[in-house]
Design a protein around this motif. Structure first.
Motif, PDB file in Angstrom:
ATOM      1  N   ALA A 111       0.838  -1.208   0.000  1.00 27.37           N
ATOM      2  CA  ALA A 111       0.000   0.000   0.000  1.00 27.37           C
ATOM      3  C   ALA A 111       0.870   1.254   0.000  1.00 27.37           C
ATOM      4  O   ALA A 111       0.590   2.221  -0.729  1.00 27.37           O
ATOM      5  N   ARG A 112       1.938   1.235   0.799  1.00 29.12           N
ATOM      6  CA  ARG A 112       2.837   2.404   0.845  1.00 29.12           C
ATOM      7  C   ARG A 112       3.542   2.593  -0.488  1.00 29.12           C
ATOM      8  O   ARG A 112       3.718   3.733  -0.954  1.00 29.12           O
ATOM      9  N   GLU A 115       1.117   4.056  -3.052  1.00 27.01           N
ATOM     10  CA  GLU A 115       0.854   5.469  -2.755  1.00 27.01           C
ATOM     11  C   GLU A 115       2.071   6.331  -3.107  1.00 27.01           C
ATOM     12  O   GLU A 115       1.930   7.395  -3.720  1.00 27.01           O
ATOM     13  N   ARG A 116       3.262   5.877  -2.744  1.00 30.49           N
ATOM     14  CA  ARG A 116       4.474   6.662  -2.990  1.00 30.49           C
ATOM     15  C   ARG A 116       4.734   6.839  -4.474  1.00 30.49           C
ATOM     16  O   ARG A 116       5.150   7.920  -4.917  1.00 30.49           O
ATOM     17  N   GLY A 118       2.474   6.729  -6.763  1.00 30.42           N
ATOM     18  CA  GLY A 118       1.320   7.344  -7.416  1.00 30.42           C
ATOM     19  C   GLY A 118       0.676   6.457  -8.470  1.00 30.42           C
ATOM     20  O   GLY A 118       0.135   6.965  -9.466  1.00 30.42           O
ATOM     21  N   GLN A 120      -2.085   4.539 -10.211  1.00 27.63           N
ATOM     22  CA  GLN A 120      -3.550   4.584 -10.231  1.00 27.63           C
ATOM     23  C   GLN A 120      -4.083   3.206 -10.629  1.00 27.63           C
ATOM     24  O   GLN A 120      -4.364   2.945 -11.792  1.00 27.63           O
ATOM     25  N   GLU A 124      -7.836   0.041  -2.964  1.00 28.47           N
ATOM     26  CA  GLU A 124      -8.681   0.508  -1.869  1.00 28.47           C
ATOM     27  C   GLU A 124      -8.722  -0.548  -0.781  1.00 28.47           C
ATOM     28  O   GLU A 124      -8.733  -1.749  -1.048  1.00 28.47           O
ATOM     29  N   ARG A 125      -8.712  -0.065   0.433  1.00 30.69           N
ATOM     30  CA  ARG A 125      -8.752  -0.975   1.574  1.00 30.69           C
ATOM     31  C   ARG A 125     -10.132  -1.624   1.668  1.00 30.69           C
ATOM     32  O   ARG A 125     -11.142  -1.030   1.274  1.00 30.69           O
TER      33      ARG A 125
END
Length: 433
Positions: A111-112, A115-116, A118, A120, A124-125
């Protein structure tokens, strides 16, 4: 002939068109690390290594997402195919809890990373919901509920009445857990590919035929002619690795998936949840873009023709299954596909060096948590290349103790898949790429 890892119309490949194309390998390459396999497992390894400043070359003889990654339903869960109860009986309680924690930590790291970078990819959790449809399954969930909470994996036990009242779900009971997620595996692949390329690494379409020692590194020969010299080699070739390794603890299996339109719509709770049952073999359900994806009903893999011929019947079974557990919905099949996957005796991946291939790292995400296993492999690989010990190396090692199968019969499997006593030698790859 070659092994087609998927057939039919994968929802992700229908959804994602105009995918990037790997250039062919028309010259010799040199790198710090060669990664063989450009699925999610290989690209995660390449991304982590490239971030650490290493020069990486990735080779794959398939086009992007044409292997197992494109057929995945991408349910991100820390739970392997066996419950803590059953895994404890096979490997011991400490190993079972360690496996669950390693997977949970890897999913947080994934997840990190997403996100880092970017990426797409619709990450989603979600909640992870295990349903029991029989009395003995419900008893097993009670035991699992106690063990999970005792070992730091918070979850809630829901009765049949609570499931019906809260969610309109028909089952005897359920285990409701957090720390799951869902995503689009093809968009994840594209995002990882883009990141790796931007870090200066190269991805080529080529078939590796041989890897040989060369001084203090390796040279990989390809069917196309050019070679790649690297200090380290990583195999992330998934189920096709059995052509070389031929492990009797690994069994190939065929799995089937449908994407279904749901009217009046996907229940709100299921939009942020992934659902598993405890049948033998198990089934799984998630939502994507307002549709339901349902899969499972796995059977032993014989060959592609036999697998593909089962698709119509398996699709009908999956549709009936959805209608049984979610009776308030009108459902119509949008697409159907199938894939070839592999399981291990203890449901855990194989990660590390194989005794017959010293110095060559393998990241083989067998089982139902392939993306999670790919992240575990990438994190262990990063430690290996830096000369650091990895805390979970022994757990996923090729030389770990074989499961004590005779002890497993007392507790039952959370997802109901115990494995088939069969093996299959992956056919050779085609003569042309």
């Amino acid at each position: 002939m070659t092994l087609d890892l998927q057939a039919g119309l994968s929802y992700w490949l229908l959804r994602n068109t105009n995918l990037p194309v790997f250039p062919g390998l028309d010259h010799d390459e040199r790198a710090d690390v060669l990664v063989v396999g450009a699925g999610v497992t290989g690209e995660l390894a390449a991304a982590v290594l490239a971030d650490a400043g290493m020069d990486v070359v990735v080779l794959d003889w398939r086009a992007l997402a044409q292997g197992s990654s494109g057929a995945s339903t991408a349910l991100i869960s820390y739970e392997p195919d066996l419950s803590i109860s059953e895994l404890s009986a096979l490997r011991g309680r400490d190993a079972a809890v360690e496996a669950y924690r390693a997977a949970r930590d890897a999913n947080h790291a994934l997840a990190r990373l997403i996100e880092r970078l970017g990426i797409q990819c619709g990450f989603e959790r979600a909640a992870s919901v295990h349903i029991a449809r029989s009395l003995w399954q419900s008893v097993a969930l009670r035991t699992e509920h106690r063990l999970r909470n005792q070992n730091g994996f918070a979850c809630e036990y829901l009765s049949a009445r609570e499931l019906e009242q809260r969610h309109g779900l028909v089952a005897r009971s359920a285990l409701w857990c957090d720390d799951a997620a869902q995503l689009d595996p093809v968009r994840l692949l594209v995002g990882l590919l883009d990141h790796v390329a931007r870090r200066g690494s190269r991805i080529h379409r080529a078939h590796v035929t041989t890897v040989e020692r060369a001084g203090d590194g390796f040279v990989a020969l390809t069917r196309q002619g050019p070679c790649v010299r690297a200090r380290r080699v990583v195999f992330a070739t998934g189920y096709e690795s059995q052509e070389r390794l031929r492990q009797d603890s690994v069994q190939l299996t065929s799995t089937f998936v449908i994407a279904a339109d749901a009217r009046p719509g996907v229940p709100e709770w299921l939009r942020c949840a992934i659902l598993w049952d405890t049948d033998r073999p198990y089934h799984y359900v998630r939502s994507a873009d307002g549709r339901l994806l349902a899969g499972g009903g796995d059977v032993p893999f014989v060959d592609e023709a036999a697998r593909d011929a089962l698709m119509p019947r398996k699709a009908d079974e999956l549709l009936r299954y959805l209608r049984a557990i979610l009776p308030g919905l009108r459902l119509d099949i949008f697409s159907t596909w199938c894939g070839t996957f592999a399981r291990t005796d203890d449901s855990l991946p194989y990660i590390g060096e194989h005794p017959d291939m010293p110095g060559v790292f393998h990241s083989l995400g067998y089982g139902g948590n392939g993306i999670t296993a790919g992240m575990i492999g990438a994190l262990e690989l990063l430690d290996v290349v830096h000369g650091r010990p990895h805390e979970h190396a022994a757990l996923f090692s090729f030389v770990r103790d074989r499961p004590r199968a005779h002890r497993a019969k007392s507790v039952g499997s959370l997802r109901g898949w115990r494995g088939f006593n069969s093996s299959y030698r992956v056919p050779p790859e085609p003569e042309s790429s």
